[in-house]
Every structure is written in C-alpha cells, then in structure tokens.
Write an enzyme that holds these catalytic residues in place. Sequence first.
Site, PDB file in Angstrom:
ATOM      1  N   ARG A   1     -87.567  99.469 -37.372  1.00 35.61           N
ATOM      2  CA  ARG A   1     -88.100  98.549 -36.361  1.00 35.61           C
ATOM      3  C   ARG A   1     -89.304  99.100 -35.595  1.00 35.61           C
ATOM      4  O   ARG A   1     -89.995  98.366 -34.904  1.00 35.61           O
ATOM      5  CB  ARG A   1     -86.991  98.136 -35.388  1.00 35.61           C
ATOM      6  CG  ARG A   1     -86.123  97.008 -35.946  1.00 35.61           C
ATOM      7  CD  ARG A   1     -84.995  96.671 -35.017  1.00 35.61           C
ATOM      8  NE  ARG A   1     -83.937  97.669 -35.080  1.00 35.61           N
ATOM      9  CZ  ARG A   1     -82.948  97.775 -34.200  1.00 35.61           C
ATOM     10  NH1 ARG A   1     -82.901  96.940 -33.166  1.00 35.61           N
ATOM     11  NH2 ARG A   1     -82.016  98.693 -34.318  1.00 35.61           N
TER      12      ARG A   1
ATOM     13  N   GLY B   1     -73.261 106.264 -42.169  1.00 30.47           N
ATOM     14  CA  GLY B   1     -72.668 106.134 -40.848  1.00 30.47           C
ATOM     15  C   GLY B   1     -72.722 107.423 -40.038  1.00 30.47           C
ATOM     16  O   GLY B   1     -72.978 108.514 -40.567  1.00 30.47           O
ATOM     17  N   THR B   2     -72.446 107.265 -38.742  1.00 29.59           N
ATOM     18  CA  THR B   2     -72.605 108.398 -37.817  1.00 29.59           C
ATOM     19  C   THR B   2     -71.575 109.506 -38.076  1.00 29.59           C
ATOM     20  O   THR B   2     -71.896 110.684 -37.921  1.00 29.59           O
ATOM     21  CB  THR B   2     -72.493 107.915 -36.357  1.00 29.59           C
ATOM     22  OG1 THR B   2     -71.361 107.044 -36.227  1.00 29.59           O
ATOM     23  CG2 THR B   2     -73.729 107.150 -35.938  1.00 29.59           C
TER      24      THR B   2
ATOM     25  N   ASN C   1     -85.273 101.776 -30.354  1.00 31.87           N
ATOM     26  CA  ASN C   1     -85.307 101.273 -31.725  1.00 31.87           C
ATOM     27  C   ASN C   1     -86.630 100.630 -32.079  1.00 31.87           C
ATOM     28  O   ASN C   1     -86.979 100.513 -33.238  1.00 31.87           O
ATOM     29  CB  ASN C   1     -84.192 100.242 -31.942  1.00 31.87           C
ATOM     30  CG  ASN C   1     -82.832 100.877 -31.755  1.00 31.87           C
ATOM     31  OD1 ASN C   1     -82.516 101.875 -32.386  1.00 31.87           O
ATOM     32  ND2 ASN C   1     -82.042 100.332 -30.844  1.00 31.87           N
TER      33      ASN C   1
ATOM     34  N   LYS D   1    -114.609 121.263 -20.890  1.00 32.39           N
ATOM     35  CA  LYS D   1    -113.746 121.648 -22.011  1.00 32.39           C
ATOM     36  C   LYS D   1    -113.876 123.136 -22.276  1.00 32.39           C
ATOM     37  O   LYS D   1    -114.998 123.649 -22.303  1.00 32.39           O
ATOM     38  CB  LYS D   1    -114.156 120.875 -23.270  1.00 32.39           C
ATOM     39  CG  LYS D   1    -113.263 121.152 -24.452  1.00 32.39           C
ATOM     40  CD  LYS D   1    -113.987 121.192 -25.774  1.00 32.39           C
ATOM     41  CE  LYS D   1    -114.736 122.499 -25.995  1.00 32.39           C
ATOM     42  NZ  LYS D   1    -115.207 122.710 -27.369  1.00 32.39           N
TER      43      LYS D   1
ATOM     44  N   ASN E   1    -124.171 126.185  -8.675  1.00 32.01           N
ATOM     45  CA  ASN E   1    -124.328 124.746  -8.438  1.00 32.01           C
ATOM     46  C   ASN E   1    -124.974 124.123  -9.668  1.00 32.01           C
ATOM     47  O   ASN E   1    -126.101 124.459 -10.017  1.00 32.01           O
ATOM     48  CB  ASN E   1    -125.199 124.527  -7.200  1.00 32.01           C
ATOM     49  CG  ASN E   1    -125.138 123.081  -6.738  1.00 32.01           C
ATOM     50  OD1 ASN E   1    -125.292 122.172  -7.553  1.00 32.01           O
ATOM     51  ND2 ASN E   1    -124.916 122.863  -5.471  1.00 32.01           N
TER      52      ASN E   1
ATOM     53  N   ASN F   1    -123.357 122.805 -26.878  1.00 38.92           N
ATOM     54  CA  ASN F   1    -122.491 123.862 -27.428  1.00 38.92           C
ATOM     55  C   ASN F   1    -122.332 123.783 -28.932  1.00 38.92           C
ATOM     56  O   ASN F   1    -121.754 124.666 -29.533  1.00 38.92           O
ATOM     57  CB  ASN F   1    -121.113 123.811 -26.749  1.00 38.92           C
ATOM     58  CG  ASN F   1    -120.412 122.488 -26.945  1.00 38.92           C
ATOM     59  OD1 ASN F   1    -121.064 121.446 -27.103  1.00 38.92           O
ATOM     60  ND2 ASN F   1    -119.103 122.504 -26.943  1.00 38.92           N
TER      61      ASN F   1
ATOM     62  N   ARG G   1    -140.217 122.645 -19.350  1.00 37.55           N
ATOM     63  CA  ARG G   1    -140.507 121.214 -19.479  1.00 37.55           C
ATOM     64  C   ARG G   1    -142.015 121.075 -19.506  1.00 37.55           C
ATOM     65  O   ARG G   1    -142.742 122.010 -19.142  1.00 37.55           O
ATOM     66  CB  ARG G   1    -139.906 120.434 -18.301  1.00 37.55           C
ATOM     67  CG  ARG G   1    -140.499 120.840 -16.972  1.00 37.55           C
ATOM     68  CD  ARG G   1    -139.877 120.137 -15.779  1.00 37.55           C
ATOM     69  NE  ARG G   1    -140.571 120.523 -14.573  1.00 37.55           N
ATOM     70  CZ  ARG G   1    -139.988 120.881 -13.423  1.00 37.55           C
ATOM     71  NH1 ARG G   1    -138.665 120.906 -13.341  1.00 37.55           N
ATOM     72  NH2 ARG G   1    -140.705 121.195 -12.383  1.00 37.55           N
TER      73      ARG G   1
HETATM   74  C1  UD1 Z   1     -73.611 103.790 -32.009  1.00 30.70           C
HETATM   75  C2  UD1 Z   1     -72.109 103.887 -31.744  1.00 30.70           C
HETATM   76  C3  UD1 Z   1     -71.729 102.881 -30.678  1.00 30.70           C
HETATM   77  C4  UD1 Z   1     -72.526 103.133 -29.412  1.00 30.70           C
HETATM   78  C5  UD1 Z   1     -74.008 103.119 -29.720  1.00 30.70           C
HETATM   79  C6  UD1 Z   1     -74.767 103.593 -28.508  1.00 30.70           C
HETATM   80  C7  UD1 Z   1     -71.150 104.481 -33.914  1.00 30.70           C
HETATM   81  C8  UD1 Z   1     -70.383 104.013 -35.076  1.00 30.70           C
HETATM   82  N1  UD1 Z   1     -71.413 103.579 -32.972  1.00 30.70           N
HETATM   83  O1  UD1 Z   1     -73.875 102.515 -32.565  1.00 30.70           O
HETATM   84  O2  UD1 Z   1     -70.364 102.995 -30.376  1.00 30.70           O
HETATM   85  O3  UD1 Z   1     -72.224 102.155 -28.453  1.00 30.70           O
HETATM   86  O4  UD1 Z   1     -74.319 104.021 -30.802  1.00 30.70           O
HETATM   87  O5  UD1 Z   1     -76.138 103.433 -28.712  1.00 30.70           O
HETATM   88  O6  UD1 Z   1     -71.469 105.651 -33.832  1.00 30.70           O
HETATM   89  N2  UD1 Z   1     -77.459 107.898 -37.873  1.00 30.70           N
HETATM   90  C9  UD1 Z   1     -77.603 108.822 -38.860  1.00 30.70           C
HETATM   91  N3  UD1 Z   1     -77.025 108.600 -40.076  1.00 30.70           N
HETATM   92  C10 UD1 Z   1     -76.291 107.488 -40.333  1.00 30.70           C
HETATM   93  C11 UD1 Z   1     -76.150 106.547 -39.303  1.00 30.70           C
HETATM   94  C12 UD1 Z   1     -76.731 106.780 -38.098  1.00 30.70           C
HETATM   95  O7  UD1 Z   1     -78.264 109.865 -38.683  1.00 30.70           O
HETATM   96  O8  UD1 Z   1     -75.777 107.379 -41.448  1.00 30.70           O
HETATM   97  C13 UD1 Z   1     -78.079 108.158 -36.576  1.00 30.70           C
HETATM   98  C14 UD1 Z   1     -79.129 107.101 -36.224  1.00 30.70           C
HETATM   99  O9  UD1 Z   1     -80.402 107.512 -36.640  1.00 30.70           O
HETATM  100  C15 UD1 Z   1     -79.028 107.063 -34.705  1.00 30.70           C
HETATM  101  C16 UD1 Z   1     -77.587 107.384 -34.431  1.00 30.70           C
HETATM  102  O10 UD1 Z   1     -77.099 108.041 -35.576  1.00 30.70           O
HETATM  103  O11 UD1 Z   1     -79.859 108.037 -34.123  1.00 30.70           O
HETATM  104  C17 UD1 Z   1     -76.739 106.165 -34.091  1.00 30.70           C
HETATM  105  O12 UD1 Z   1     -76.731 105.254 -35.159  1.00 30.70           O
HETATM  106  P1  UD1 Z   1     -76.911 103.710 -34.930  1.00 30.70           P
HETATM  107  O13 UD1 Z   1     -76.935 103.050 -36.256  1.00 30.70           O
HETATM  108  O14 UD1 Z   1     -78.023 103.446 -34.012  1.00 30.70           O
HETATM  109  O15 UD1 Z   1     -75.530 103.353 -34.225  1.00 30.70           O
HETATM  110  P2  UD1 Z   1     -75.234 102.105 -33.326  1.00 30.70           P
HETATM  111  O16 UD1 Z   1     -74.892 100.950 -34.179  1.00 30.70           O
HETATM  112  O17 UD1 Z   1     -76.295 101.934 -32.321  1.00 30.70           O
HETATM  113 MG    MG Z   2     -78.297 102.598 -32.103  1.00 29.88          MG
END
Ligand code: UD1
Ligand code: MG
Length: 451
Positions: A17, A82-83, A228, A335, A361, A370, A424
């Site tokens: 985004r 996922g996280t 984002n 600079k 001055n 330069n 000059r």
């Molecule tokens: C996450 C939380 C949510 C919380 C919110 C706060 C989870 C499942 N959910 O949701 O509870 O309210 O943040 O902002 O954690 N990332 C990775 N690898 C991945 C997935 C994500 O590195 O596979 C990183 C993303 O770049 C980001 C962060 O983890 O920096 C969070 O991921 P994002 O997808 O933004 O989670 P949310 O859906 O916002």
């Molecule tokens: Mg997020």
Amino acid sequence: MSRPTLAVILAAGEGTRMKSSLPKVLHAIAGRSMLAHVLASVKQAGITDAAVVVGPGREDVAKVAQKELPGCAVFTQVERKGTGHAVLAAKEALADGKDIIVLYADTPLVRPQSIETLKAALADGASVAVLGFHAADPTGYGRLIVEGDALTAIVEEKDATPQQKAVGFCNGGLMALSGEHGLALLEAIGNANAKGEYYLTDAAEIAHRRGLRAVARPIAEEEVQGVNDRLQLAAAEAVMQSRLRAAAMRDGVTMTAPETVFLSHDTRIGNDVVIEPNCWFGPGVTIESGAVIHAFSHLEGAHVGSGASVGPFARLRPGADLAEEVKIGNFVEVKAASVERGAKISHLSYIGDARVGAEANIGAGTITCNYDGYLKHRTDIGAGVFVGSNSALVAPVTIGDNANIGAGSVITRDVPADALAVARGRQVGIDGWAKTYRAKKKAEKAAKTKG
Ligand code: UD1
Ligand code: MG
C-alpha cells in the site's frame, strides 16, 4: 537484575500500500527509518540482543538493522505465513531461553517505557504479555478477551463473532513471551483460522489453556498506530514531530509557532535558543544555547554556536560549522565551511569548502567558486578580512588576515595579510558623454519616424 531479553522485530511485510520501490520499513519519519526508530526504542529499553526478520532478498533492510543495532541477527522469512510463523523464522535466536519481545517494524512510535512495561509483566510471572488500547475504531485489530486479570484469548477481526467484535479493547501488536515457555507456545500455534495463517496472537489463548498467565497492559493508541500507506506515514510523522517539539520546549527552547518547525530525531538544541516559524532541521544538527534561527531557514548536518544568528531564509548544509556569535543572514548558503567567532555573512552569499576567520565581514553576494567542474577546492579567509560585495573567490585561494577585497573582484590569486586586492575593470569617466549621446539618438529616431 533484569532478565536476558531478545527483541524480535518483524520487518518482512511487503508494504504494497505504500506503492514504493523502497521497502516500507525503510521509509523515514523525523529523518530516520521506521525500522531504526523501533530498534532505537529497543536499545533505550536496555535490550541489546535483537533479531530482525526480513523478507526474501531484503539486504537493504538487513543493512539498516545492522547499522542501527550492530550485532543484531537477521533472519529471512521465505514465505509470508503470518506473524507467528515470522517469529519462528528467528528460531535459532530464540532457542537459548531468553525472554522474547516481538515488535513490528511498521509501528515506529512505541516508546521504550512500553517495552519496559512488557518486561515488567514477565518479571511479574506472566508467560505472555501484550499491550492493549481502546481503539477509536477497532476494525482490523485483534480483540483482547479479558476475564478479570487474565487475558484468555486474542481474536483476530476475521475470526471474531459479532459479540467479540463489539469488544473495544484491542491488541497493540507487541507481545512478550517468557524465556521459559515462549518457544513452546510459539511452536504450538496452528493455522486453523479464517486466513490460514500462523497468528502470533494465538499464543495468549494457548498459554491460558495451559494454565500459564497471560496479561494485557494498557497503552495509548497513538503509540501503537501502524503505518501501511503514505497517509499513515504522515500521521506518524506528525506524532513524532509533536513529541520532538515538546521535548525541545521542555528543555528551554522557544518556538513561536512550533507546529511549523520540523525537527529530526537527533536534533540537539540548547536552552534559550529561539526558533522562528517555518524552519526545517535535517539529521545531524546541533544548536548551542542562545542562538536564534530566524524564519524559513533550512539546516542539515550543521553546528550553530552559542549566540549565533541564522536567517531568515538561510541554508546550512552538511559540514557548516558556525562558532559563537556568527551572523548568517538572508539567502546565504553555507556548506562544509567553518565560520569562526563573530564573522558575518549577512546577505546573498555562497560559502562552500571554506574557512572564514574570526570577525571577518563577507559582503553581499560573495561567492566561493569551489568547483571547477571536476574537483572541489578550498577557500581560506583569514581573521578580520573584509570582502567587498559581489566578489568571486576562485578556489583554491587564501586571503590573509585583515586583508581587504574590493567590491566586484574576481580573486584568483592568494592575497597577503593586510593587503588590498582589487580585481575588476578600471572605471572610465567621460564628462558630458550621456548628454551628447541622448541628443544624437533623439535626432536619429525623429528622422526615421518622418520618413
Ligand atoms: C496484527 C495482530 C493484531 C493487532 C495488530 C496491531 C496478528 C495475527 N494480529 O494484525 O492482533 O491488533 O497487528 O496492529 O499478529 N509480518 C511478517 N510476516 C508475516 C506476516 C506479518 O513479517 O508473515 C509482519 C508485517 O510486516 C507487520 C507485522 O508482522 O510488520 C504485523 O502483520 P500485519 O499483517 O500487519 O498484522 P495485522 O493484521 O495488522
Ligand atoms: Mg498491521
């Protein structure tokens, strides 16, 4: 004694985004990347051990991480699952039983104190701790399900029942896991949910079910706002700017219109400095006590000595080093030059790759030439020198102490101390010439219009 802690910073997001060729976490607020802000907070919270999880091929992100926190480990999350999965990409670093604090690199406003709050919760016996806030609009956040003192689960928006969606207490994103149970909890996370992802947030419910303590501590929404897109980047910048301005004013800086002054994360300003409206500070600026930065000035990588006066409409570029009581006036650019005590460059000048001696001055419109198109050269101007207006000093050149340069000179050779240099065309004067010329031209014109 504080317990050994590892910070895991998730920076593997794609940041689509942002619509940018630069990875999201390298976008800057207050002159420093979001990733560096997070690492700085981690460092300030007393944690020196960190693992940064980056996306495939992101050497640029790894490089920034290692510059900001030398010795931090970098791991690649090959697939975005996922996280919870992302944290386990750093499994090697998690293995030695340290407490774990997970942070997101796109959440750059987290203060060190909040990281300490999480550390304290673990020290207090929790196995999982998160930071919760009351969201103005909870859409998209994980909801914190709390019973009494216990956090029993975190439910992601997509998996929440209407009843759970009505909960306004939301997950700020940071999570702490105890060294004793952290790795086992992370490894127990599955992906049976709406997104088919490994949610880090499931660690709370798993801990609760195992009879371990999970807790949520309060945090202000402002601190956990994420970035984002460019609108949120600007919103985070605004928060950071108001923090920086407030800190400066608390330290004794006067700002007539603080909302128009833009600082860098590292701007250092002494007390009794006055900053007029519409000034911009890039990284690496130090202003000593009692200096005045007049309106519409632009400074970067510069040092301003005490009692100095800069602007209005001045530009100090990297390497500008002004001693005490120096005056830099309007439309002056400096600079890589040191300007010694009490020297004045009051109007319309460019001083680059130079030294300007004490009390010199420099007249309006003076230019240090330069650059010869290939290389830069130095101009050395001694103490007490007077440079007449509109002079060009062609570097390399040295003007000795207390010398005088006639206005409009193009100086190509060194000038000894106490000498006068004038370079000059000599003035020619012819009495009555203009009167004769006018009469001649009038007659020519009259003859032409008749015919
Ligand atoms: C996450 C939380 C949510 C919380 C919110 C706060 C989870 C499942 N959910 O949701 O509870 O309210 O943040 O902002 O954690 N990332 C990775 N690898 C991945 C997935 C994500 O590195 O596979 C990183 C993303 O770049 C980001 C962060 O983890 O920096 C969070 O991921 P994002 O997808 O933004 O989670 P949310 O859906 O916002
Ligand atoms: Mg997020």
